[in-house]
Scaffold this active site. Structure first.
Site, short mmCIF file in Angstrom:
data_model
loop_
_atom_site.label_atom_id
_atom_site.label_comp_id
_atom_site.label_asym_id
_atom_site.label_seq_id
_atom_site.Cartn_x
_atom_site.Cartn_y
_atom_site.Cartn_z
N ASP A 83 24.55 -2.63 19.43
CA ASP A 83 23.94 -1.36 19.03
C ASP A 83 24.71 -0.75 17.85
O ASP A 83 25.90 -1.00 17.67
CB ASP A 83 23.94 -0.37 20.19
CG ASP A 83 25.32 -0.13 20.76
OD1 ASP A 83 26.08 -1.12 20.89
OD2 ASP A 83 25.67 1.02 21.07
N GLU A 84 23.99 0.03 17.07
CA GLU A 84 24.58 0.87 16.02
C GLU A 84 25.56 0.12 15.13
O GLU A 84 26.67 0.59 14.90
CB GLU A 84 25.29 2.08 16.65
CG GLU A 84 24.35 2.99 17.43
CD GLU A 84 25.05 4.24 17.95
OE1 GLU A 84 24.58 5.34 17.66
OE2 GLU A 84 26.08 4.09 18.66
#
Lengths: 520, 520
Positions: free
Chosen positions: B324-325
Site C-alpha cells: 500500500d501507499e
C-alpha cells in the site's frame, strides 16, 4: 510512473493522510515531545540555559522547615516517582551539566494544613538546583509535581534538571473533574487512578456525582435499602470504607472531594426503596414517579438523616445539591400536592421553593456550603441561596454566566468540557481553548468565575474506557484552568502534551495516545 | 410553572437528551437486552416456545463421535464459560421448563482438522436439548459459542435454554480484524484478549500488520538487529515464542493468523538496521530513505531469509504482502536505479514490477498464497499475481471492487470499517449496514467478494484503549459478515447487542458500553 505519484498525493489529500515533511517517513515516533517541560504551563519560568544532574539512586528529600504527615507522604511518593522516571519513556539528550544535585529541599514556611479547600494557597517556588518553597502544603504538593516533571533521564542514566526558577500559582481556584458513577458503576480502583492522574495535572476537585435515576451505588449505613434496591447489582456499590479511602487518597494529593446526591429530580433510584418520598404522577405521566415530594415531612426527615451520614464521610466544606433537569409536570399533576398548595395559599410556582428552601437550610445547618447546576439559579430565580453558593453551568454559557455573575453568584464552566464527546484523532484540542471568561460582563463579574470542571457523564463510559477517555484529554482542561489565558497555542502545547502523556502512561495512568503514533 | 415545563422540553430538544418514554425515568438500566439471543444472528433458527433448564454445576459435555485435542480444549473452555455464566449480567425471567438437561452432546462427524483455513467448514446444527453436530471442528467451535449464548441464568440459579433448532453457517468465509502493532505497540496480553473477543463474535481471521515505517516490533532470530534498532524500545517487541503463543491461542478458537510485514513501502523501520536495502532519494527528498531497492540482490536475499523464518512461525496458507501507499518518487530520483533501468532497457514504469514479481515468486516458493492492499492491483495492473490472491480494499470501494472482481480477483472490504473513526455515543450503527457487495457487477463478480475486515490502525490507539475501541463496535462488522444480508434492523440488533456486550464484559472482555447506561 508520474501518474503513480500524482495518484499517491491525491489519495493522501482525499484521506487526509499526513505526508510527514512532504517526504518519506523516518522510523520512530511521529512527534518528539519536549523533555522536562511542565504541564500545565507555570505562571512564570526563567531558565539560565545551564543544567544540573541528579543520580536517581542517590538523592534525598529534606524537609528544611515545617513538617507533617501529609508532607512526609508526598515526599515519599515523589521520591518513588522520580527514582522510577530514570527508566521512563521521556528522555533528554546527553547534556553538559554544571553540578550534581544530591538534595531536594522542601521548605514549607507555614503550618501544615490538613484539608484542601476552595481557598487553599497552591502557589510555590521551584528552583532547578533542588529547592521548593511554599506557604502551604498544597503549594508544596504542586511544586513536587513540577520538580518531578523537570527531571528527565539522560543516556548516562543521570536525571537532568534545568537551572530554572519557577513561580507558579493557578489562574482559577476551582479545577474539577466530575464523575457520574450512577449511569455506569466505576470501581474504586479506577477512581483512585483518576485521582492519581488528576494530581499529575494539578486538578484539585473531584466532583462525585454518586447517584442518579438509574442507580444508587452508595451503600448507606443508615438506609441500606437505598442501594440494596437501587443499585444495579449488590456488588456494584461503594461502602462507607470505600468512600473514606477515596477521600483520603484525594486529600493526600490536595484534591477536594465534593459529593453530589442529585435531588429533587434524577432520583428514581431512591424511589426503588422509598417510593413514599417521591411524587406519584397523574395525567400524562400517570403512575410514574416524579421528583421528591416537597410537601411531605417524610421527605425531609429521610434527607436530613441521610445527609447527616454523608456529612461525616465527606469532610469538604461544599456539597453539590444537583437541582438539574427538574421537570415540574408531575408535581403539578399530583392531587395531594395541589391540596397542600390550596390549603397554604400557594401555587405551582411555589413547589420548587418548598423543596429548595427547606433542603438548602438543612444542608446549611449540617455545616455545608453549596453548589448546584445552573437550573437551581435560572429556573428558580427567587431562591435565596446562601452566600458563596456556586453555580455550575453546562449549557447556554454566555447568557447564563452573564446573568448569574450579575446576580453575584460564583460560577464554574462545564459547557464544552464533556469528555464523552468524541471525535476521531487526538481530540484534546477542542477542549484546550474553551474560555471560562468568554461572556459579556464587567471585571467584577469575571472575578466571580472561579474555574471549571470537565464532566464524565457515563452513558457511554464504563470501567473499561473511563481512563483512556479522560487521559490525556482532561489535561487540556487542566492547563486552561491553571495557566495564563494568553497560552493558546495548540502547536506549542502539542509537544508538551506528547511528553506529558508519555509521563502519565509511564507512571501507570491508562491514557490513550495524545497526538499520533509513538511509544505512548 | 408551565414555563419550566416548556423550558425543560426545549433544553432536552436542544441537547438531544432522551426523554425516556416521554416521562420520568424509572431506575435501572436504560435498555433491557434480550436474554439468550445469538450474536451474530444465525442463518436459521426455529423456537418451539418451550424451554429446558440445566444446572450450571451439574452437567457434562460428551463427545459422542470423533474426538481430538482441539475438541477437548474447546469443551473444557466452554464448560467453564457456561458454569460461570450462572453469575453473569444477563438474566432470564423465571420460566416454566419442560425438562432438565444434564448432557451437552458434541457430535463431530468427520476427522478433526488441525489448522483453520480460508475454506474451512464452519457450519453447524444446534438443538436446545443440548446437541451440537458439525462436519468439522470449526463448525463445532461456532456451535459451542452459540450454545453458550443460548444458556442464560434464571432467578432460581438454573440455566435456561430454549427448545430451539439452529442451522448456521457464515455468509462470508473471510471475517477479519486487522491490528497494526507498529504505530503503537500492543502487548501480547491485549492481543490474546482481542482473539478471545473475536471468538465470541465468530470472527475468523486475525490480520497482524506487524511492522511499518514507525517501528519493527518483531524480534527476528535471523536478523535480530531489525528490532534492536527498529523497535521503539527493546522491550516493545514480540519474540518468536510470543508469536507461537498467539498463533496457537487463535488456532484453538478457529482463528487464522495472517501476518503482514508491509513492503516495499512503509519500511523505514527496516532501514534503521539495513539501510543498504532501502532506496536513497535524490532531488526533492534528497537523503531520505524510500522504498526497498528492487535492483539490488541484497534486498531479495534478506527478504528470502527473513520470510523463511516467518514461514515457520505462521502456519496459515496466506501471507499479506502489504504493497500500500508506495510513493515511487524516490525510486525515480535514484541514479543507481536509473542506471540499472538504462542498462536493462527498462523505464520507471517497470520499477514496482521488478520488486513485486520477484518478491511474490519468492513468497510462492515458500509455500504461501498471497494478499495485498488494493494498490498492489490497481497501481500495478500488469502484475501477474498468483491465482487466489486476495485484494483488500480500503478506499474508493465501489469502483475498486467492480474493477478487481472483473479482473477475477477475490476481494475483501475494509473501507468504512476503520475502528479508529469515533463519534460520540454507541457508534456501532455506522458499521452495521456497510455492505461488501454494494457495487455494480455481475453475480459472478459478487461471488468473488469473500468477506471483510475491520481495521485497528493505531495512530490513536494504544495498549489502554485498544479493547474498548474494538468491543463491542467490531461486533457490528462481525454480524454483517456472518449473518444474512437481509438483517439490517438497527432496532432489532440494538437489544441483542446490549445482551451480547453484557456477555462479553462479564466474560472479561474490556468492552465499552454498547448503547446507553446500565450494568455493562
Amino acid at each position: 510512473m508520474a501518474l503513480n505519484t500524482i495518484f499517491f498525493v491525491l489519495i493522501c489529500q482525499i484521506l487526509a493522510v499526513p505526508i510527514k515533511g512532504e517526504g518519506y517517513l523516518g522510523y520512530g515516533p511521529d512527534l518528539t515531545g519536549t523533555a522536562g517541560e511542565i504541564w500545565p504551563k507555570p505562571l512564570w519560568q526563567d531558565d539560565s540555559g545551564r543544567y544540573f544532574d541528579m543520580d536517581p539512586n542517590n538523592f534525598q528529600f529534606v524537609a528544611v522547615n515545617r513538617n507533617c504527615p501529609l508532607l512526609q507522604d508526598a515526599i515519599s511518593r515523589y521520591a518513588d516517582i522520580i527514582r522510577k522516571s530514570a527508566q521512563g519513556y521521556v528522555k533528554a539528550p546527553q547534556t553538559k551539566v554544571v553540578r550534581r544535585i544530591q538534595k531536594l529541599s522542601v521548605n514549607l514556611t507555614r503550618t501544615c494544613g490538613t484539608l484542601p479547600s476552595l481557598d487553599m494557597d497552591e502557589s510555590y517556588y521551584v528552583w532547578g538546583d533542588g529547592r521548593i518553597i511554599a506557604n502551604s502544603i498544597w503549594g508544596i504538593l504542586r511544586g513536587l509535581e513540577t520538580i518531578s516533571q523537570l527531571l528527565v533521564p539522560m543516556p548516562n542514566g543521570m536525571l537532568r534538571i534545568p537551572e530554572t526558577e519557577i513561580y507558579d500559582e493557578p489562574r482559577f481556584k476551582y479545577r474539577g473533574l466530575m464523575l457520574d458513577s450512577a449511569r455506569h458503576f466505576i470501581s474504586k480502583t479506577k477512581i483512585l487512578q483518576l485521582l492519581e492522574g488528576m494530581a499529575y495535572n494539578k486538578l484539585n476537585v473531584f466532583h462525585w456525582h454518586l447517584t442518579d435515576d438509574s442507580a444508587f451505588p452508595f451503600s448507606s449505613a443508615v438506609y441500606p435499602e437505598l442501594s440494596q434496591k437501587g443499585a444495579y447489582r449488590p456488588e456494584l456499590t461503594y461502602s462507607p470504607e470505600d468512600v473514606k479511602e477515596i477521600v483520603e487518597f484525594a486529600r493526600k494529593r490536595g484534591i477536594r472531594v465534593i459529593p453530589e446526591f442529585d435531588t429533587p429530580g434524577h432520583t428514581a433510584s431512591w424511589g426503588a426503596s422509598h417510593p413514599e418520598i417521591m411524587t406519584t404522577c397523574s395525567g400524562q405521566y400517570n403512575g410514574q414517579l416524579g421528583p421528591f415530594n416537597p410537601t411531605k415531612e417524610a421527605t425531609f426527615t429521610l434527607l436530613y438523616k441521610f445527609f447527616s451520614e454523608i456529612r461525616n464521610l465527606f469532610p469538604d466544606k461544599y456539597l453539590h445539591l444537583g437541582v438539574d433537569e427538574v421537570n415540574p409536570s408531575c408535581w403539578e399533576s399530583n392531587s395531594q400536592i395541589q391540596n397542600y398548595l390550596a390549603s397554604n395559599g400557594l401555587d405551582n410556582g411555589d413547589i420548587p421553593y418548598l423543596y429548595l428552601e427547606r433542603f438548602s437550610a438543612n444542608i446549611t445547618s449540617l455545616g455545608w456550603k453549596q453548589m448546584a447546576w445552573q437550573e437551581g439559579f435560572i429556573e428558580n430565580p427567587w431562591m435565596a441561596w446562601p452566600k458563596d453558593t456556586i453555580a455550575q453551568i453546562w449549557f447556554d454559557y454566555k447568557a447564563t454566566a452573564a446573568t448569574l455573575t450579575k446576580r453575584k453568584f460564583n460560577v464554574i464552566r462545564s459547557q464544552d468540557w464533556y469528555l464523552y464527546v468524541l471525535e476521531t484523532g487526538g481530540d484534546w484540542e477542542k477542549f484546550y481553548n474553551v474560555e471560562p471568561t468568554d461572556f459579556s460582563g464587567t471585571d467584577a463579574q469575571k472575578q466571580l468565575v472561579i474555574g471549571g470542571e470537565a464532566c464524565l457523564w457515563t452513558e457511554f463510559i464504563n470501567e473499561h474506557n473511563v481512563l483512556p477517555t479522560t487521559f490525556p484529554r482532561v489535561a487540556a482542561v487542566a492547563e486552561r484552568l491553571w495557566s495564563e489565558q494568553a497560552h493558546r497555542s495548540i502547536d506549542e502545547a502539542k509537544l508538551r502534551l506528547e511528553e506529558h502523556n508519555c509521563r502519565m502512561v509511564y507512571r501507570g495512568i491508562e491514557a490513550r495516545p495524545a497526538n499520533s503514533f509513538g511509544l505512548c
